[in-house]
Design a protein around this motif. Structure first.
Motif, PDB file in Angstrom:
ATOM      1  N   GLY A  81       0.809  -1.205   0.000  1.00 13.07           N
ATOM      2  CA  GLY A  81       0.000   0.000   0.000  1.00 13.07           C
ATOM      3  C   GLY A  81       0.845   1.258   0.000  1.00 13.07           C
ATOM      4  N   CYS A  82       1.909   1.252   0.823  1.00 12.16           N
ATOM      5  CA  CYS A  82       2.821   2.406   0.858  1.00 12.16           C
ATOM      6  C   CYS A  82       3.523   2.585  -0.486  1.00 12.16           C
ATOM      7  CB  CYS A  82       3.861   2.220   1.962  1.00 12.16           C
ATOM      8  SG  CYS A  82       3.205   2.329   3.637  1.00 12.16           S
ATOM      9  N   VAL A  83       3.976   1.479  -1.082  1.00 13.50           N
ATOM     10  CA  VAL A  83       4.706   1.553  -2.350  1.00 13.50           C
ATOM     11  C   VAL A  83       3.857   2.206  -3.428  1.00 13.50           C
ATOM     12  CG1 VAL A  83       5.653   0.165  -4.240  1.00 13.50           C
ATOM     13  CG2 VAL A  83       6.267  -0.356  -1.882  1.00 13.50           C
ATOM     14  N   PHE A  84       2.554   1.951  -3.395  1.00  8.74           N
ATOM     15  CA  PHE A  84       1.689   2.477  -4.442  1.00  8.74           C
ATOM     16  C   PHE A  84       1.009   3.787  -4.067  1.00  8.74           C
ATOM     17  CE2 PHE A  84       1.947  -1.978  -5.758  1.00  8.74           C
ATOM     18  CZ  PHE A  84       2.137  -1.827  -7.117  1.00  8.74           C
ATOM     19  N   LEU A  85       0.914   4.100  -2.764  1.00  7.22           N
ATOM     20  CA  LEU A  85       0.219   5.322  -2.357  1.00  7.22           C
ATOM     21  C   LEU A  85       1.160   6.517  -2.267  1.00  7.22           C
ATOM     22  CD1 LEU A  85      -2.602   6.293  -1.634  1.00  7.22           C
ATOM     23  CD2 LEU A  85      -2.105   5.800   0.766  1.00  7.22           C
ATOM     24  N   LEU A  86       2.373   6.281  -1.819  1.00  6.85           N
ATOM     25  CA  LEU A  86       3.329   7.376  -1.646  1.00  6.85           C
ATOM     26  C   LEU A  86       3.760   8.057  -2.943  1.00  6.85           C
ATOM     27  CD1 LEU A  86       5.611   6.028   1.228  1.00  6.85           C
ATOM     28  CD2 LEU A  86       3.874   7.810   1.339  1.00  6.85           C
ATOM     29  N   PRO A  87       3.630   7.412  -4.139  1.00  6.81           N
ATOM     30  CA  PRO A  87       3.966   8.159  -5.357  1.00  6.81           C
ATOM     31  C   PRO A  87       3.222   9.479  -5.524  1.00  6.81           C
ATOM     32  CG  PRO A  87       3.874   5.851  -5.889  1.00  6.81           C
ATOM     33  CD  PRO A  87       3.425   5.983  -4.446  1.00  6.81           C
ATOM     34  N   ILE A  88       2.081   9.643  -4.847  1.00 14.03           N
ATOM     35  CA  ILE A  88       1.400  10.936  -4.892  1.00 14.03           C
ATOM     36  C   ILE A  88       2.298  12.006  -4.295  1.00 14.03           C
ATOM     37  CG2 ILE A  88      -0.583  12.237  -4.046  1.00 14.03           C
ATOM     38  CD1 ILE A  88      -2.196   9.697  -4.110  1.00 14.03           C
ATOM     39  N   LEU A  89       2.953  11.673  -3.175  1.00 16.85           N
ATOM     40  CA  LEU A  89       3.903  12.606  -2.579  1.00 16.85           C
ATOM     41  C   LEU A  89       5.071  12.862  -3.522  1.00 16.85           C
ATOM     42  CD1 LEU A  89       4.908  14.258  -0.162  1.00 16.85           C
ATOM     43  CD2 LEU A  89       5.908  12.158   0.759  1.00 16.85           C
ATOM     44  N   GLY A  90       5.536  11.803  -4.188  1.00 16.50           N
ATOM     45  CA  GLY A  90       6.606  11.974  -5.159  1.00 16.50           C
ATOM     46  C   GLY A  90       6.203  12.882  -6.306  1.00 16.50           C
ATOM     47  N   ALA A  91       4.942  12.768  -6.748  1.00 17.06           N
ATOM     48  CA  ALA A  91       4.458  13.624  -7.833  1.00 17.06           C
ATOM     49  C   ALA A  91       4.416  15.080  -7.406  1.00 17.06           C
ATOM     50  CB  ALA A  91       3.065  13.163  -8.276  1.00 17.06           C
ATOM     51  N   ILE A  92       3.999  15.333  -6.154  1.00 14.55           N
ATOM     52  CA  ILE A  92       3.955  16.710  -5.653  1.00 14.55           C
ATOM     53  C   ILE A  92       5.353  17.300  -5.589  1.00 14.55           C
ATOM     54  CG2 ILE A  92       3.407  18.129  -3.649  1.00 14.55           C
ATOM     55  CD1 ILE A  92       1.079  16.244  -3.068  1.00 14.55           C
ATOM     56  N   ILE A  93       6.317  16.514  -5.077  1.00 17.14           N
ATOM     57  CA  ILE A  93       7.696  16.996  -4.993  1.00 17.14           C
ATOM     58  C   ILE A  93       8.272  17.235  -6.386  1.00 17.14           C
ATOM     59  CG2 ILE A  93      10.030  16.383  -4.249  1.00 17.14           C
ATOM     60  CD1 ILE A  93       8.784  14.800  -1.968  1.00 17.14           C
ATOM     61  N   ALA A  94       7.966  16.328  -7.324  1.00 18.66           N
ATOM     62  CA  ALA A  94       8.467  16.490  -8.693  1.00 18.66           C
ATOM     63  C   ALA A  94       7.897  17.739  -9.340  1.00 18.66           C
ATOM     64  CB  ALA A  94       8.116  15.255  -9.525  1.00 18.66           C
TER      65      ALA A  94
END
Length: 578
Positions: A81-94
């Motif tokens: 769940g973390c592996v697939f949910l945290l990319p939202i945070l990665g998208a915001i940082i990107a």
């Protein structure tokens, strides 16, 4: 409407709502297919690395850290769940600070460090508890230090994997100008992720189970570092986006601004709405659309909202018309997005429980080889990879489909097929589990957790094949749908939406499993004494209800150009050729 902060071809929206693509500048012409081998190669090695440690984590926790079986499956689901949910945070940082390239590179390094810690737990005896025979009461629980090193490694590896997983999808798609090329990239990206998964789930997992856990984990470290090197090697060819702030933040501003102005009356005159400089340069200022009219107040100008140069003075009190329309576009997608959550939740339960089933079954192939329990999941990736290749290969038949049916095969059709195949996979899972339980009862193994049911683990393959074929239809289909329908400046968030679906589904699966454990006797520690087949039947019923919900959402969905799902959004963009 020119996008800010997007590396895709810039879009302008005409009066009819259709998007037109401006040509790339000189820098972007260096991109396109020359970047393909670097991005796909890196994705392949990242997939092999993540698969090697994550796929076999349930078995590692059970055998090396003396964790309860169902608890190990729950931990596995939380990590996924973390592996697939945290990319939202990665998208915001990107979007806001670093850009996709730096986020993917830094995340890859963090993942490597996390897998190094996991490798140390397998290498040094002092970092794991003493082995426990047959799960007897004399099992020694891990110490605080052992748990600390284990979970620190898992957290770092998870954070790193989540930062890479879908950031690189957006980065890769943004190297291409046409939607046809982007659609082809999505297919091959998933193929490049699934094929190494199949290799790592068999070869690396076999090494971990039969040769050395340490060797298997260190191979994952090597794969992660190779991925980083390959990705960085292509830097000279990439088209890099310039971070200009997270568009997700602008969506939040629309909600806040519309709340503050909720008591204002909406005018008929477009002069009272605030337009960006680009929007004001148009010959005709297009008024806000009438759907979700309460949000239009966010773009309504009042005294004090603007400065003397007509720029926004209070970003949380006034938004542009385009920001309002972007939020409306996202809201329209939410029902379809939610249907994907209830599609992926049963799959999350199914895959983790299949590993536990395999542990109780005969996994021998011949007298000297035994399939690792975690490796059975490889059939999902093999079937998905083959199906993706076939879909791409038979794309030329799509014009024939259009001639026969009067319309091209749409992305909605592709997702719907994925729904049905996933439900069918759950039905087959229930039938196979009934046969397994019958064999266990016949040999009186209900209360004996150490004996193997005399039934081959190969019986699990049909259900996994159906899941894989279903994923080949609905996952790339969802990715293509969100990437096309989201505003161009939300491209990172569009691909992260698919990741968020899977992440939320894994968390819901843990809640569902825990609820079933508390309210029924279906999932005891000894599966031979349970009724996992009832769990599968329940999930199949949920899947069918969700399919009906998806059909309703797809039928009433109107694209950003106002088209219905049945007339627009073909599966690929060349279906009408020839």
């Amino acid at each position: 409407m020119e996008s800010s902060g997007s590396s895709k071809a810039k879009c302008i929206t005409g009066n009819n709502g259709d998007a037109e693509l401006k040509p790339y500048n000189a820098e972007s012409r260096r991109a396109s297919w020359i970047t393909f081998p670097f991005i796909i190669g890196a994705a392949a090695f990242w997939s092999a690395s993540g698969t090697g440690w994550m796929t076999n984590l349930i078995v590692y926790l059970i055998k090396e850290f003396n964790v309860n079986q169902i608890d190990a499956a729950q931990i596995y689901n939380v990590i996924n769940g973390c592996v697939f949910l945290l990319p939202i945070l990665g998208a915001i940082i990107a979007d806001s600070v670093l850009g996709c390239f730096l986020v993917a590179s830094i995340s890859s390094f963090i993942a490597s460090m996390g897998i190094v810690l996991l490798s140390l737990t397998a290498t040094l005896n002092s970092l794991r508890p003493k082995p426990c025979a047959n799960k007897s009461s004399s099992c020694i629980a891990p110490s605080y230090l052992q748990f600390f090193v284990l979970y620190t490694g898992i957290v770092l590896a998870t954070l790193g994997a989540s930062g890479v997983r879908f950031t690189i999808v957006t980065f890769g798609a943004n190297q291409f100008e046409s939607q046809k090329d982007q659609s082809t990239f999505f297919n091959w990206f998933f193929f490049a992720s699934y094929a190494p998964f199949a290799l790592s789930s068999t070869l690396v997992v076999y090494i971990e189970d039969n040769v050395s856990w340490a060797l298997g984990f260190w191979l994952c470290v090597a794969a992660s570092l190779i991925a980083l090197a390959v990705f960085i090697a292509g830097n000279r060819y990439y088209h890099h986006e310039t971070p200009q702030g997270s568009p997700l933040l602008s969506l939040a501003r629309v909600l806040v601004a519309s709340f503050w102005k909720r008591k204002l009356q909406l005018p008929l005159n477009t002069d009272e709405f605030y337009y960006s400089q680009h929007e004001r340069n148009k010959e005709v200022e297009i008024p806000p659309t009438k759907n979700f009219r309460f949000l239009n107040r966010a773009a309504l100008k009042i005294d004090g909202d603007t400065k003397s140069d007509n720029s926004i003075a209070k970003p949380w009190r006034l938004c542009t018309v385009q920001q309002v329309e972007d939020l409306k576009c996202v809201i329209k997608m939410l029902p379809l997005w939610s249907s994907a959550i209830f599609l992926s939740t049963p799959i999350a339960v199914q895959t983790s429980m299949t590993v536990l089933q395999a542990l109780t079954m005969d996994r021998h192939l011949g007298p000297h080889f035994m399939i690792p329990a975690s490796s059975v999941i490889v059939m999902v990736m093999i079937s998905a990879s083959v199906t993706l290749a076939l879909i791409d290969r038979f794309r030329s038949t799509f014009p024939l489909w259009k001639k026969m049916t009067g319309s091209p095969p749409t992305v909605f059709l592709r997702i719907g097929i994925g729904h049905l195949l996933s439900v069918l996979g759950l039905v087959v899972s229930a039938l196979i589990e009934s046969l397994r339980l019958r064999a266990a009862h016949l040999h009186h193994l209900q209360n004996v957790n150490t004996l193997i049911v005399p039934m081959s683990a190969l019986w699990l393959f049909p259900q996994l094949i159906l899941v894989g074929v279903g994923e080949a239809f609905h996952l790339p289909g969802q990715m293509s749908l969100y990437f096309r329908e989201f505003p161009v400046n939300l491209s990172n968030s569009a691909t992260a939406m698919v990741s968020a679906v899977i992440g939320i589904s894994y968390y819901l699966s843990t809640v569902l499993v825990d609820l079933v454990r508390r309210s029924t006797g279906w999932l005891p520690e000894n599966l031979n004494d349970g009724r996992l087949d009832c769990m599968y039947w329940l999930l199949a019923g949920v899947g069918m209800v969700n399919f009906g919900y998806y059909l309703v959402c797809a039928t009433f969905y109107k694209g950003k150009d106002g088209s219905s799902s049945s007339s627009k959004l073909p599966m690929t963009d060349d279906v009408g050729e020839n």
